[in-house]
Design an enzyme around this catalytic site. Structure first.
Site, PDB file in Angstrom:
ATOM      1  N   PHE A 121       5.809  15.200  13.223  1.00 54.58           N
ATOM      2  CA  PHE A 121       5.948  13.760  13.067  1.00 54.58           C
ATOM      3  C   PHE A 121       6.902  13.260  14.151  1.00 54.58           C
ATOM      4  CE2 PHE A 121       6.287   9.733  10.975  1.00 54.58           C
ATOM      5  CZ  PHE A 121       5.168   9.673  10.172  1.00 54.58           C
TER       6      PHE A 121
ATOM      7  N   GLN B 257      12.545  -2.260  10.795  1.00 55.81           N
ATOM      8  CA  GLN B 257      11.643  -1.531  11.670  1.00 55.81           C
ATOM      9  C   GLN B 257      10.296  -2.251  11.730  1.00 55.81           C
ATOM     10  OE1 GLN B 257      10.183   2.578  10.544  1.00 55.81           O
ATOM     11  NE2 GLN B 257      11.577   3.080  12.205  1.00 55.81           N
TER      12      GLN B 257
ATOM     13  N   HIS C 204       6.293  -2.235  13.208  1.00 54.87           N
ATOM     14  CA  HIS C 204       5.204  -1.408  13.702  1.00 54.87           C
ATOM     15  C   HIS C 204       4.442  -2.269  14.703  1.00 54.87           C
ATOM     16  CE1 HIS C 204       1.768   1.223  13.770  1.00 54.87           C
ATOM     17  NE2 HIS C 204       2.460   2.105  13.084  1.00 54.87           N
TER      18      HIS C 204
ATOM     19  N   LEU D 264      -1.632  -2.087   8.358  1.00 55.70           N
ATOM     20  CA  LEU D 264      -1.246  -1.236   9.478  1.00 55.70           C
ATOM     21  C   LEU D 264      -2.450  -0.580  10.160  1.00 55.70           C
ATOM     22  CD1 LEU D 264       1.957   0.559   9.202  1.00 55.70           C
ATOM     23  CD2 LEU D 264       0.116   2.016   9.909  1.00 55.70           C
TER      24      LEU D 264
ATOM     25  N   GLU E 125      -1.023   4.430  14.948  1.00 57.00           N
ATOM     26  CA  GLU E 125      -0.794   4.718  16.367  1.00 57.00           C
ATOM     27  C   GLU E 125      -1.987   5.462  16.947  1.00 57.00           C
ATOM     28  OE1 GLU E 125       3.772   4.849  15.735  1.00 57.00           O
ATOM     29  OE2 GLU E 125       2.464   3.913  17.172  1.00 57.00           O
TER      30      GLU E 125
ATOM     31  N   ARG F   2       6.718   3.187  20.349  1.00 55.84           N
ATOM     32  CA  ARG F   2       6.538   2.056  19.447  1.00 55.84           C
ATOM     33  C   ARG F   2       7.301   0.808  19.855  1.00 55.84           C
ATOM     34  NH1 ARG F   2       6.987   3.462  13.003  1.00 55.84           N
ATOM     35  NH2 ARG F   2       5.120   4.744  12.948  1.00 55.84           N
TER      36      ARG F   2
ATOM     37  N   HIS G 138       7.884  -3.508   8.894  1.00 57.90           N
ATOM     38  CA  HIS G 138       7.447  -2.311   8.172  1.00 57.90           C
ATOM     39  C   HIS G 138       8.490  -1.768   7.199  1.00 57.90           C
ATOM     40  CE1 HIS G 138       5.014   1.186   7.494  1.00 57.90           C
ATOM     41  NE2 HIS G 138       5.824   2.018   8.097  1.00 57.90           N
TER      42      HIS G 138
ATOM     43  N   ARG H 216      15.048   3.839  11.236  1.00 59.10           N
ATOM     44  CA  ARG H 216      14.706   4.952  10.362  1.00 59.10           C
ATOM     45  C   ARG H 216      13.813   5.953  11.074  1.00 59.10           C
ATOM     46  NH1 ARG H 216       9.764   5.495   6.534  1.00 59.10           N
ATOM     47  NH2 ARG H 216       8.953   4.052   8.072  1.00 59.10           N
TER      48      ARG H 216
HETATM   49  C1  FAD Z   1       2.236   1.364   4.642  1.00 63.19           C
HETATM   50  C2  FAD Z   1       3.499   2.157   4.445  1.00 63.19           C
HETATM   51  C3  FAD Z   1       3.509   3.536   4.672  1.00 63.19           C
HETATM   52  C4  FAD Z   1       4.679   4.275   4.510  1.00 63.19           C
HETATM   53  N1  FAD Z   1       4.655   5.638   4.741  1.00 63.19           N
HETATM   54  C5  FAD Z   1       5.790   6.370   4.577  1.00 63.19           C
HETATM   55  C6  FAD Z   1       5.780   7.787   4.767  1.00 63.19           C
HETATM   56  O1  FAD Z   1       4.746   8.387   5.078  1.00 63.19           O
HETATM   57  N2  FAD Z   1       6.934   8.483   4.607  1.00 63.19           N
HETATM   58  C7  FAD Z   1       8.097   7.856   4.252  1.00 63.19           C
HETATM   59  O2  FAD Z   1       9.117   8.534   4.114  1.00 63.19           O
HETATM   60  N3  FAD Z   1       8.130   6.516   4.037  1.00 63.19           N
HETATM   61  C8  FAD Z   1       7.015   5.767   4.186  1.00 63.19           C
HETATM   62  N4  FAD Z   1       7.055   4.405   3.964  1.00 63.19           N
HETATM   63  C9  FAD Z   1       8.269   3.809   3.381  1.00 63.19           C
HETATM   64  C10 FAD Z   1       8.384   4.175   1.901  1.00 63.19           C
HETATM   65  O3  FAD Z   1       7.098   4.200   1.336  1.00 63.19           O
HETATM   66  C11 FAD Z   1       9.245   3.200   1.096  1.00 63.19           C
HETATM   67  O4  FAD Z   1      10.448   2.997   1.749  1.00 63.19           O
HETATM   68  C12 FAD Z   1       9.544   3.760  -0.290  1.00 63.19           C
HETATM   69  O5  FAD Z   1       8.360   4.115  -0.937  1.00 63.19           O
HETATM   70  C13 FAD Z   1      10.330   2.794  -1.157  1.00 63.19           C
HETATM   71  O6  FAD Z   1      10.492   3.359  -2.437  1.00 63.19           O
HETATM   72  P1  FAD Z   1      11.427   2.712  -3.546  1.00 63.19           P
HETATM   73  O7  FAD Z   1      11.419   3.620  -4.710  1.00 63.19           O
HETATM   74  O8  FAD Z   1      12.722   2.356  -2.941  1.00 63.19           O
HETATM   75  O9  FAD Z   1      10.711   1.339  -3.896  1.00 63.19           O
HETATM   76  P2  FAD Z   1       9.219   0.994  -4.385  1.00 63.19           P
HETATM   77  O10 FAD Z   1       8.314   2.151  -4.438  1.00 63.19           O
HETATM   78  O11 FAD Z   1       8.807  -0.176  -3.592  1.00 63.19           O
HETATM   79  O12 FAD Z   1       9.446   0.569  -5.891  1.00 63.19           O
HETATM   80  C14 FAD Z   1      10.139  -0.596  -6.265  1.00 63.19           C
HETATM   81  C15 FAD Z   1      10.079  -0.720  -7.755  1.00 63.19           C
HETATM   82  O13 FAD Z   1      10.934  -1.770  -8.171  1.00 63.19           O
HETATM   83  C16 FAD Z   1      10.276  -2.591  -9.109  1.00 63.19           C
HETATM   84  N5  FAD Z   1      10.907  -3.909  -9.061  1.00 63.19           N
HETATM   85  C17 FAD Z   1      11.190  -4.654  -7.968  1.00 63.19           C
HETATM   86  N6  FAD Z   1      11.801  -5.793  -8.333  1.00 63.19           N
HETATM   87  C18 FAD Z   1      11.886  -5.780  -9.684  1.00 63.19           C
HETATM   88  C19 FAD Z   1      12.385  -6.679 -10.662  1.00 63.19           C
HETATM   89  N7  FAD Z   1      12.950  -7.849 -10.335  1.00 63.19           N
HETATM   90  N8  FAD Z   1      12.303  -6.343 -11.966  1.00 63.19           N
HETATM   91  C20 FAD Z   1      11.719  -5.175 -12.340  1.00 63.19           C
HETATM   92  N9  FAD Z   1      11.241  -4.281 -11.457  1.00 63.19           N
HETATM   93  C21 FAD Z   1      11.320  -4.589 -10.148  1.00 63.19           C
HETATM   94  C22 FAD Z   1       8.834  -2.535  -8.706  1.00 63.19           C
HETATM   95  O14 FAD Z   1       7.997  -2.882  -9.782  1.00 63.19           O
HETATM   96  C23 FAD Z   1       8.701  -1.064  -8.319  1.00 63.19           C
HETATM   97  O15 FAD Z   1       8.486  -0.295  -9.466  1.00 63.19           O
HETATM   98  C24 FAD Z   1       5.881   3.633   4.116  1.00 63.19           C
HETATM   99  C25 FAD Z   1       5.881   2.261   3.879  1.00 63.19           C
HETATM  100  C26 FAD Z   1       4.707   1.518   4.046  1.00 63.19           C
HETATM  101  C27 FAD Z   1       4.752   0.051   3.812  1.00 63.19           C
END
Ligand code: FAD
Lengths: 80, 594
Positions: free
Chosen positions: B119, B240, B242, B252, B255, B286, B353, B398
């Site tokens: 990666f 960040q 993309h 998205l 790449e 990027r 992103h 990141r």
């Molecule tokens: C397209 C894409 C691809 C990605 N690919 C990768 C990857 O391959 N590898 C990597 O390391 N990272 C990747 N990332 C980044 C990574 O996916 C995220 O940073 C990470 O999943 C965030 O996880 P989290 O648990 O912090 O939040 P989330 O998974 O976003 O969860 C947030 C939670 O909070 C809840 N919530 C929010 N506000 C409230 C509220 N007011 N009341 C009650 N509940 C609430 C939501 O319902 C949800 O359950 C990617 C991001 C994107 C957009």
């Protein structure tokens, strides 16, 4: 569809895990949903309960819908 | 008014990767734990992650957590705190193996070990050559992660409150966090969760931008709640981008498309990357590509009626190659750009992103704020993890696959810290008498207001302002105007009107409440970005260019420090970066180049 059921369905269309699914379902809700029969609306609500990846694979044509009742809605969700 | 009170040892707001990981620690320690989520847990945005999670398992070739640490510090452009980075990289192996035990179906090597792929930015021997460090489960890593951890929580008796929205943090007169207010969407009822520990895991806020790869749910609720409760937000200028998101949709485009020969063109069909990167052209890194695109658009060479996108052209490629080597890309393009990329180029723009900043925490997941000269005073009862938090491991940029790692490591450590803090068995602290008044007043105002702005208008105004003034490439004059403009938009958000006044299942009301969070993140971003006069990592200013004195525009003498934005008075202060790791020697400051 009753107001409450519609609002619940709306939430489950506009707040998804995948942006692709957010976009596809929101668009469908805004542009097509009102024109559907009661049964078709029900079928759409069932589809909205699918997991995001599964639904995206159906919408994008990377998978086929095996449920004959839901397949016509999937076809409408696809944009060609 | 009589507001129901639910008593738990701990409440976790968010059921994505970070929230679920925290909940396992708490529930398995026997604490009564509630998890709130706006959507069913496995629909959290973590489901979108495909690339994988980083851990120096060394299954495919030699690797070491210290090399991972080096890559992370370098990726962060030295803004990451080295104690937290050491903690995360060291813990990576443990949390990935745990996840495997929870039932995560990782891809495997022939001899049954977790398979690891290469990666961008993952290197061996302190930046020498690429190493395979990313662990994935086919193209559904995030999905599989959520399922494995959700099941584990069900077994451990975690109580889920699904389709509930947390509204505000409750702090007592001494500043201790004693719970949150939340609204059950189905009934519209507001409830107090009275707790001994409150953990925020609400994910990112990428929807502040007009073009975002983030799902609609990423409205920064945790950040809004923290800011309203007087907690500053850290390093919010760092986002960040993309280079290639579908214009108007954000989805998205990987790449890989440029890797297969895709060419970027401006309005006069010119292959403009030849001017910016004569050798690498469209395959430049990027940030170089994204900045070139932004410059073309800013200088009026964008396409379309508003000249606000460029084109990604693959029409010269063999259709068979497109179908075989770039699966899903044709479908995305047809669905969301309305063009078949075999026949027509895809409109694309640099797209937001990932949010590097957030609620300030230390590496144990405890929220910290400046107080009496100490920048890291713990806010008792309050923890945060995942994309909403800033530990800070990502610093100014990141490293790919480090965010899934972040939410495993800091989700777990926030949970562990809460368990430790609650061990003493101290009783719940009293709720303030007016615990729910603030939230109720906010809802009441939205319900009663007539003649205000619609949520749709206000949200668009935020997103346009951010995209135009604080995008991937930043200009002093635009940032200045952006500050004035976002404060104007704030007035619009303070004046939201909804047409539907129903109590039960009122999605318009929920969206209005989300927009009140979005604006806090937008202000924090714009004001922090305007204030930081250097370029560093993802924050790149036209007036802080690459010079011999300041390579890449980075100025360590003045700007090697974290930003803290306070909602009150939009005040900015700074705190030092921690350059001292826990056990190893510091990763010395160096110019970041790949
Ligand atoms: C397209 C894409 C691809 C990605 N690919 C990768 C990857 O391959 N590898 C990597 O390391 N990272 C990747 N990332 C980044 C990574 O996916 C995220 O940073 C990470 O999943 C965030 O996880 P989290 O648990 O912090 O939040 P989330 O998974 O976003 O969860 C947030 C939670 O909070 C809840 N919530 C929010 N506000 C409230 C509220 N007011 N009341 C009650 N509940 C609430 C939501 O319902 C949800 O359950 C990617 C991001 C994107 C957009």
């Amino acid at each position: 569809m009753q107001r409450e059921a519609y609002e619940r369905l709306r939430w489950r269309c506009i707040r998804r895990g995948l942006l692709e699914v957010d976009l596809a379902l929101t668009r469908f809700l805004e542009e097509t949903f009102d024109r559907l029969s009661e049964a078709e609306q029900q079928a759409f609500a069932e589809l909205a309960d699918y997991e995001d990846l599964e639904l995206w694979h159906l919408i994008s044509g990377q998978a086929e819908c095996e449920d004959a009742r839901l397949a016509p809605i999937v076809a409408m969700l696809r944009k060609s | 008014m009589n507001i129901p009170v639910l008593k738990f040892d701990a409440v976790i707001v968010g059921a994505g990767g970070a929230g679920l990981r925290s909940a396992i620690q708490l529930s398995e320690a026997g604490l009564k734990t509630a998890v709130l989520s706006k959507v069913f847990p496995t629909r959290s945005h973590t489901v979108a992650a495909q690339g994988g999670v980083a851990a120096s398992l060394g299954n495919s070739e030699e690797d070491h957590w210290r090399w991972h640490m080096y890559d992370t510090v370098k990726g962060s452009d030295w803004l990451g705190d080295q104690d937290a980075i050491e903690f995360m990289c060291k813990k990576a192996v443990e949390v990935v193996v745990e996840l495997e035990h929870y039932g995560m179906p990782f891809d495997r090597t022939d001899n049954g070990k977790i398979y690891q792929r290469p990666f961008g930015g993952h290197m061996s021997n302190f930046g020498e050559k690429p190493v395979r460090r990313s662990c994935a489960a086919a193209d559904r890593t995030g999905h599989a992660m959520l399922h494995a951890m959700y099941q584990r929580n069900v077994k451990a008796n975690t109580q889920f409150f699904v389709e509930w929205m947390a509204l505000d943090l409750i702090r007592d007169s001494e500043g201790h966090v004693v719970g949150v207010t939340a609204m059950e969407m189905e009934t519209g009822q507001v409830v107090i969760f009275h707790t001994r520990a409150t953990i925020f895991a609400t994910g990112g806020a990428g929807r502040i931008y007009a073009s975002s790869t983030n799902a609609f749910i990423n409205t920064g609720d945790g950040l809004g709640m923290a800011a309203r409760a007087g907690i500053p937000l850290e390093d919010m200028e760092f986002w960040q981008f993309h280079p290639t998101g579908v214009a108007g949709a954000g989805v998205l485009i990987t790449e890989g498309v440029r890797g297969e020969g895709g060419i970027l063109r401006n309005a006069s069909k010119e292959r403009f990357m030849e001017r910016y990167a004569p050798n690498a052209k469209d395959l430049a890194s990027r940030d170089v590509v994204a900045r070139a695109m932004a410059t073309e658009i800013k200088e009026g060479r964008g396409c379309g009626p508003n000249k606000d996108y460029v084109l990604l052209d693959i029409t010269h490629l063999d259709p068979a190659t497109i179908m075989k080597r770039l699966p899903g890309i044709r479908e995305i393009s047809i669905q969301f750009a309305g063009v078949d990329p075999i026949k027509e180029p895809i409109p694309v723009v640099p797209t937001c992103h990932y949010q590097m900043g957030g609620i300030p925490t230390n590496y144990s997941g405890r929220v910290v704020v400046p107080k009496d000269g100490d920048y890291n005073t713990v806010v008792p009862g309050f923890y945060a993890a995942g994309e909403c938090a800033c530990a800070s491991v990502h610093g100014a940029n990141r490293l790919g696959t480090n965010s899934l790692l972040d939410l495993l490591v800091f989700g777990k450590s926030a949970g562990d810290s809460a368990v430790e803090d609650l061990k003493s068995g101290k009783a719940h602290r009293d709720l303030p008498k007016d615990a729910a008044d603030f939230s109720l007043a906010r809802i009441d105002a939205i319900n009663k207001r007539k003649g205000g702005a619609s949520v749709h208008e206000a949200r668009l105004a935020i997103q346009r302002t951010m995209q135009d003034h604080a995008g991937v490439f930043r200009f002093a004059d635009m940032l200045k105007k952006g500050v004035t403009q976002i404060l104007e938009v704030e007035k619009m958000v303070e004046n939201l009107e909804i047409k539907d006044k129903s109590l039960v299942w009122n999605t318009a009301r929920v969206e209005a409440l989300e927009t009140e969070n979005l604006i806090e993140v937008a202000k924090a971003t714009m004001i922090s970005a305007e204030a930081r006069k250097e370029s560093r990592g993802a924050h790149v200013r036209d007036d802080a260019p690459d010079t011999p004195e300041f390579p890449n525009g980075r100025n360590d003498k003045e700007w090697l420090k974290h930003t803290l934005w306070h909602r009150e008075g939009n005040k900015i202060e700074y705190k030092p970066v921690n350059l001292t790791p826990l056990t190893v020697e510091t990763v010395e400051l160096k110019t970041r180049s790949y």
